[in-house]
Design an enzyme around this catalytic site. Sequence first.
Site, PDB file in Angstrom:
ATOM      1  N   TYR A   1       0.854  -1.185   0.000  1.00 13.48           N
ATOM      2  CA  TYR A   1       0.000   0.000   0.000  1.00 13.48           C
ATOM      3  C   TYR A   1       0.888   1.233   0.000  1.00 13.48           C
ATOM      4  O   TYR A   1       1.829   1.324   0.791  1.00 13.48           O
ATOM      5  CB  TYR A   1      -0.900   0.001   1.236  1.00 13.48           C
ATOM      6  CG  TYR A   1      -1.836   1.196   1.291  1.00 13.48           C
ATOM      7  CD1 TYR A   1      -2.879   1.321   0.376  1.00 13.48           C
ATOM      8  CD2 TYR A   1      -1.675   2.193   2.247  1.00 13.48           C
ATOM      9  CE1 TYR A   1      -3.732   2.412   0.412  1.00 13.48           C
ATOM     10  CE2 TYR A   1      -2.531   3.284   2.300  1.00 13.48           C
ATOM     11  CZ  TYR A   1      -3.554   3.397   1.378  1.00 13.48           C
ATOM     12  OH  TYR A   1      -4.400   4.476   1.422  1.00 13.48           O
TER      13      TYR A   1
ATOM     14  N   ASP B   1       9.415   3.049   0.148  1.00 10.20           N
ATOM     15  CA  ASP B   1       8.318   3.640   0.915  1.00 10.20           C
ATOM     16  C   ASP B   1       8.465   3.258   2.388  1.00 10.20           C
ATOM     17  O   ASP B   1       8.218   2.124   2.779  1.00 10.20           O
ATOM     18  CB  ASP B   1       6.978   3.154   0.340  1.00 10.20           C
ATOM     19  CG  ASP B   1       5.785   3.829   1.001  1.00 10.20           C
ATOM     20  OD1 ASP B   1       5.977   4.552   2.007  1.00 10.20           O
ATOM     21  OD2 ASP B   1       4.650   3.618   0.512  1.00 10.20           O
TER      22      ASP B   1
ATOM     23  N   LYS C   1       3.441   9.207   8.918  1.00  7.70           N
ATOM     24  CA  LYS C   1       3.160   8.624  10.236  1.00  7.70           C
ATOM     25  C   LYS C   1       4.100   9.156  11.332  1.00  7.70           C
ATOM     26  O   LYS C   1       3.906  10.279  11.775  1.00  7.70           O
ATOM     27  CB  LYS C   1       3.134   7.105  10.124  1.00  7.70           C
ATOM     28  CG  LYS C   1       1.996   6.691   9.135  1.00  7.70           C
ATOM     29  CD  LYS C   1       1.682   5.239   9.060  1.00  7.70           C
ATOM     30  CE  LYS C   1       0.412   4.990   8.271  1.00  7.70           C
ATOM     31  NZ  LYS C   1       0.558   4.516   6.899  1.00  7.70           N
TER      32      LYS C   1
HETATM   33  C1  LIG Z   1      -0.025   4.826   5.518  1.00  7.48           C
HETATM   34  C2  LIG Z   1       0.813   4.560   4.311  1.00  7.48           C
HETATM   35  C3  LIG Z   1       0.792   5.397   3.177  1.00  7.48           C
HETATM   36  C4  LIG Z   1      -0.180   6.513   3.027  1.00  7.48           C
HETATM   37  O1  LIG Z   1      -0.040   7.521   3.978  1.00  7.48           O
HETATM   38  P1  LIG Z   1      -1.297   8.485   4.299  1.00  7.48           P
HETATM   39  O2  LIG Z   1      -0.715   9.488   5.236  1.00  7.48           O
HETATM   40  O3  LIG Z   1      -2.351   7.613   4.893  1.00  7.48           O
HETATM   41  O4  LIG Z   1      -1.717   9.087   3.003  1.00  7.48           O
HETATM   42  C5  LIG Z   1       1.713   5.152   2.174  1.00  7.48           C
HETATM   43  N1  LIG Z   1       2.579   4.130   2.255  1.00  7.48           N
HETATM   44  C6  LIG Z   1       2.614   3.303   3.304  1.00  7.48           C
HETATM   45  C7  LIG Z   1       3.609   2.198   3.344  1.00  7.48           C
HETATM   46  C8  LIG Z   1       1.720   3.471   4.363  1.00  7.48           C
HETATM   47  O5  LIG Z   1       1.725   2.604   5.389  1.00  7.48           O
END
Ligand SMILES: *Cc1c(COP(=O)(O)O)cnc(C)c1O
Length: 440
Positions: free
Chosen positions: A146, A241, A274
């Site tokens: 994701y 990511d 986060k």
């Molecule tokens: C949470 C998440 C996102 C998206 O971040 P948001 O602040 O919810 O838009 C992207 N990549 C990873 C791996 C995530 O866990």
Amino acid sequence: MRNDDLFDRAKLSIPGGVNSPVRAFGSVGGTPRFLARASGATVTDADGRDYLDLVGSWGPAILGHAHPDVVRAVQEAASRGLSFGASTPAETELAELVKERVSAVGVSPIEKIRLVSTGTEATMTAIRLARGFTGRDLLVKFAGHYHGHSDGLLAEAGSGLATLAMPGSAGVTAATAGQTLVLPYNDLDALRTVFAERGDQIAAVITEAAAANMGVLPPDPGFNAALVELAHENGALVILDEVLTGFRVSASGYWGLSLADGPVYRPDLFTFGKVIGGGMPLAALGGRAEVMDYLAPSGPVYQAGTLSGNPVAVAAGIATLERATPAVYARLDEAAATLSSAVSDALEREGVAHVVQRAGNLFSFVFAARHPRNYADVQAQESWRYAPFFHAMLDGGVSLPPSVFEAWFVSAAHDDDVLRRIIDVLPAAAQAAASAVKPG
Ligand SMILES: *Cc1c(COP(=O)(O)O)cnc(C)c1O
């Protein structure tokens, strides 16, 4: 119960009653708890009931909820002004802090950073930047990973789409979807094949540093390094990511952690979210100066934001990162080890087939006999055992992620007493999982 009334009322004015799909309890059933406040390891719902929390706002609450120092930093910043739409000294301070933390023996993969407001924006921008830099169109991602909810990244994505068993999203054009190539995770042969066939069209490979949005599923040892080598041989960039893993599994994210037992590798771009915002809307992308300088105003790739580098969010980020010390990471590792083995023991005693999945202090469980290596393996588990397990924990005062496809989050506030109280509820939950009935 006020929660029920609040959910009914929310559904009349908000689609599905929630502002982000996983919150709706869709895969576990029942009424989502409307939270009134949180402190340390505890969240309190609208009925005044306390829960020991293993969601941690999906990651940001690494120090525990509403850490007094972070709250004070936010209050002080707010009193000086909420938003200026102009540069502030603290933005550079945060950028320097990130660069300093994400480094290892002789390697500093982050030279420049751009602050944005959400992880979705960070990955979306990183992809545009990779396309602008390489002059190529295609993007490679892995099934079950994701990367936020921008159009090109929703194909076979984890998190809420895994929870809701959605292969993708309506509203994404065929043209956009066609520019994302989705491969099975941990499959270097598939990656070699796609580079052999379309290598000169691939702008970037994006990968979660360790997958944690289909449950936790770390890369095979050496996978990230091999991926970087293969991409670079073909003139493509790698976007690592770390929105979820960054500053959570170690001071230098999963990248730093993975160098301990593997070769040094150097992704071109990193994305963060986060933890970096400490609970405020803040995210970032960073990487090689040569690539980052393609961003406007120094380069031709446009990106902007009214609230980018918001002073209150930056204050929360700095206060959080400064307090995420080696002692905090050691505590998180210890809490994750204690709790994950206690859950495993409880399930074992009830004869429930399962494996523990770990990536540093992130963990989750798969109801299957063998460790999964990709999204298909994760989907094949006995996921129907999770809802009764989840509700038994909730009844016992423990708030777990409302989906088997999400990681569990501990914080520095998860001390031995908190862990003991969580562990006390496990036998009932393991029994519920054992007596779960397969649907259909
Ligand atoms: C949470 C998440 C996102 C998206 O971040 P948001 O602040 O919810 O838009 C992207 N990549 C990873 C791996 C995530 O866990």
